[in-house]
Design a protein around this motif. Structure first.
Motif, short mmCIF file in Angstrom:
data_model
loop_
_atom_site.label_atom_id
_atom_site.label_comp_id
_atom_site.label_asym_id
_atom_site.label_seq_id
_atom_site.Cartn_x
_atom_site.Cartn_y
_atom_site.Cartn_z
N ASP A 3 7.66 22.36 38.16
CA ASP A 3 8.59 21.99 38.97
C ASP A 3 8.93 22.95 40.00
N VAL A 4 7.74 23.76 40.55
CA VAL A 4 7.71 24.64 41.53
C VAL A 4 6.92 24.24 42.73
N GLN A 5 7.62 24.33 43.88
CA GLN A 5 6.90 23.96 45.13
C GLN A 5 6.65 25.24 46.09
N VAL A 6 5.56 25.67 46.45
CA VAL A 6 5.40 26.71 47.41
C VAL A 6 5.06 26.01 48.87
N ARG A 7 5.89 26.33 49.82
CA ARG A 7 5.74 25.60 51.01
C ARG A 7 6.33 26.62 51.98
N PRO A 8 5.98 26.39 53.42
CA PRO A 8 6.52 27.31 54.57
C PRO A 8 8.01 27.06 54.53
N PHE A 9 8.62 28.00 55.08
CA PHE A 9 10.08 28.13 55.19
C PHE A 9 10.62 27.04 56.38
N ARG A 10 11.71 26.39 56.01
CA ARG A 10 12.17 25.53 56.76
C ARG A 10 13.68 25.92 57.04
N ARG A 11 13.86 25.47 58.42
CA ARG A 11 15.25 25.97 58.86
C ARG A 11 16.41 25.53 58.07
N GLY A 12 16.38 24.13 57.25
CA GLY A 12 17.13 23.79 56.30
C GLY A 12 17.45 24.92 54.95
N ASP A 13 16.47 25.83 54.91
CA ASP A 13 16.45 26.69 53.77
C ASP A 13 17.37 27.97 54.25
N ARG A 14 17.95 28.33 55.23
CA ARG A 14 18.31 29.31 55.93
C ARG A 14 19.67 29.94 55.02
N ASP A 15 20.38 29.19 54.66
CA ASP A 15 21.62 29.53 53.74
C ASP A 15 21.27 30.00 52.57
N GLN A 16 20.48 29.48 51.79
CA GLN A 16 19.96 29.78 50.46
C GLN A 16 18.90 31.04 50.74
N LEU A 17 18.20 31.17 51.71
CA LEU A 17 17.47 32.21 51.95
C LEU A 17 18.21 33.65 52.23
N THR A 18 19.25 33.33 52.99
CA THR A 18 20.35 34.25 53.24
C THR A 18 21.19 34.91 52.06
N ARG A 19 21.34 33.98 51.02
CA ARG A 19 22.10 34.50 49.83
C ARG A 19 21.33 35.20 48.97
N LEU A 20 19.92 34.62 49.07
CA LEU A 20 18.96 35.74 48.34
C LEU A 20 18.61 37.03 48.97
N VAL A 21 18.52 37.23 50.12
CA VAL A 21 18.56 38.44 50.85
C VAL A 21 19.76 39.15 50.70
N ASN A 22 20.77 38.72 50.76
CA ASN A 22 22.05 39.44 50.52
C ASN A 22 22.35 39.78 49.09
N ALA A 23 21.89 39.18 48.06
CA ALA A 23 21.98 39.66 46.64
C ALA A 23 21.29 40.69 46.49
N HIS A 24 20.06 40.86 47.06
CA HIS A 24 19.27 42.13 46.57
C HIS A 24 19.75 43.10 47.86
N ALA A 25 20.33 42.94 48.81
CA ALA A 25 20.66 44.06 49.76
C ALA A 25 22.01 44.70 49.13
N GLU A 26 23.11 43.85 48.51
CA GLU A 26 24.03 44.27 47.90
C GLU A 26 23.89 45.12 46.71
N ALA A 27 22.76 45.00 46.06
CA ALA A 27 22.76 45.81 44.78
C ALA A 27 22.17 47.12 45.27
N VAL A 28 21.63 47.43 46.38
CA VAL A 28 21.23 48.55 46.85
C VAL A 28 22.55 49.40 47.79
N VAL A 29 22.84 48.90 48.81
CA VAL A 29 23.96 49.31 49.60
C VAL A 29 25.32 48.68 49.62
N PRO A 30 26.09 49.37 49.05
CA PRO A 30 27.72 48.39 48.71
C PRO A 30 28.31 47.88 50.34
N GLY A 31 28.39 46.54 50.08
CA GLY A 31 29.06 45.87 51.14
C GLY A 31 28.11 45.50 52.18
#
Length: 315
Positions: A3-31
């Motif tokens: 059920d896993v597909q590895v592929r190049p990033f598409r513009r439609g992924d931008r919101d999910q990618l940003t959420r993934l990045v922010n989840a990791h950032a907010e665990a390091v630096v508050p806010g």
């Protein structure tokens, strides 16, 4: 995993990618978080990194999609193999960052385990590095978020994935600090008779120099980190680019006084939080012992946020 597909990033992924990045950032630096526009811009180039960014010859962003969700993502860089890149990066390939959602607490059937997606993504990254034929392979976690770089201790799932893929931490460890500007000391009276402050343009933000007679005996540089819509949706942040006091005047209150001068200036700018950084051990080129510097930061009101491992390599 089927059920896993590895592929190049598409513009439609931008919101999910940003959420993934922010989840990791907010665990390091508050806010701290990053906007969608900033995230997309960072995939194309790093305009603030005018030294190393021109060394990059190729960039690629991959995602691992699992059940319709971006479960993992990675950004890779390839550096020129000749004089167009500095010697430290020449003919190297780098996983600039790789992130994935960690395993949910036991008993949560609605949150799929993304470990398999991360493993598949790592295998794809290894394939890219192999096809590039680079002579050196590096890995890191340099997000477009101030204070989030290396592999912070809050990301044990990332460190474990790198280790399983054969990467080893061969660099140093840095400590990231944060202080509310209102908690920093006020400058008060100069610690030395005749000491004055001079403001000028620095290489890392506004420079405030401690001037004794005609001699500059120390300086501090602070850079405000907000750049409109290109940066985080939260304002009021800055970091210390440089803080230096010449050796004969150390331990005489000059550093604390300079920090107080910088705090006053940042308050006028509406800055409320100040980041700072120090190596966990060792001595800087100017002879400053980092153990002493970290003790100084704790004494003047900085709080340790994380320890981050920089410099991951694979044979």
């Amino acid at each position: 995993m089927s059920d896993v597909q590895v592929r190049p990033f598409r513009r439609g992924d931008r919101d999910q990618l940003t959420r993934l990045v922010n989840a990791h950032a907010e665990a390091v630096v508050p806010g701290r978080s990053v906007s969608v526009n900033t995230m997309l811009s960072s995939l194309e180039r790093q305009p603030g990194e005018f030294i190393e960014d021109p060394w990059v010859s190729e960039r690629i962003t991959l995602v691992a999609e699992q059940r319709g969700r971006v479960a993992a993502a990675a950004h890779l860089l390839r550096y020129f193999p000749d004089e167009r890149a500095g010697e430290s990066a020449r003919d190297a390939g780098e996983i600039r960052w790789l992130l994935f959602w960690p395993l949910a607490p036991a008993g949560n059937p609605c949150w799929p385990d993304a470990t398999g997606a991360a493993e598949a993504l790592m295998a794809a990254c290894a394939g890219v590095l192999g096809r590039w034929g680079v002579t050196r392979q590096h890995a890191s976690g340099e997000l477009p978020v101030p204070g989030v770089y290396g592999v912070p201790e809050q990301w044990p799932h990332i460190a474990a994935l790198y280790q399983r893929a054969g990467f080893t931490h061969t660099g140093h460890t840095e400590v990231v600090y944060l202080a509310p500007v209102e908690d920093l000391p006020s400058p008060g009276r100069p610690p030395l008779d005749g000491l004055a402050v001079s403001r000028s343009v620095g290489i890392n933000g506004c420079r405030l120099s401690a001037v004794l007679g005609e001699k500059v005996i120390g300086y501090i540089e602070t850079e405000i980190l907000d750049e409109g819509e290109r940066m985080s949706r939260h304002g009021g942040w800055a970091d210390v680019g440089n803080l230096h006091v010449v050796s004969p005047y150390r331990r005489r209150g000059v550093g604390s006084w300079l920090l107080g001068q910088a705090a006053d200036w940042l308050r006028l700018a509406g800055v409320s939080r100040l980041l700072n950084y120090a190596w966990l051990e060792g001595t800087d080129p100017g002879g400053l012992n980092y153990d002493d510097y970290r003790a100084f930061l704790a004494a003047v009101g900085f709080r340790e946020l994380t320890r981050t491992a920089r410099g991951w390599t694979r044979a």
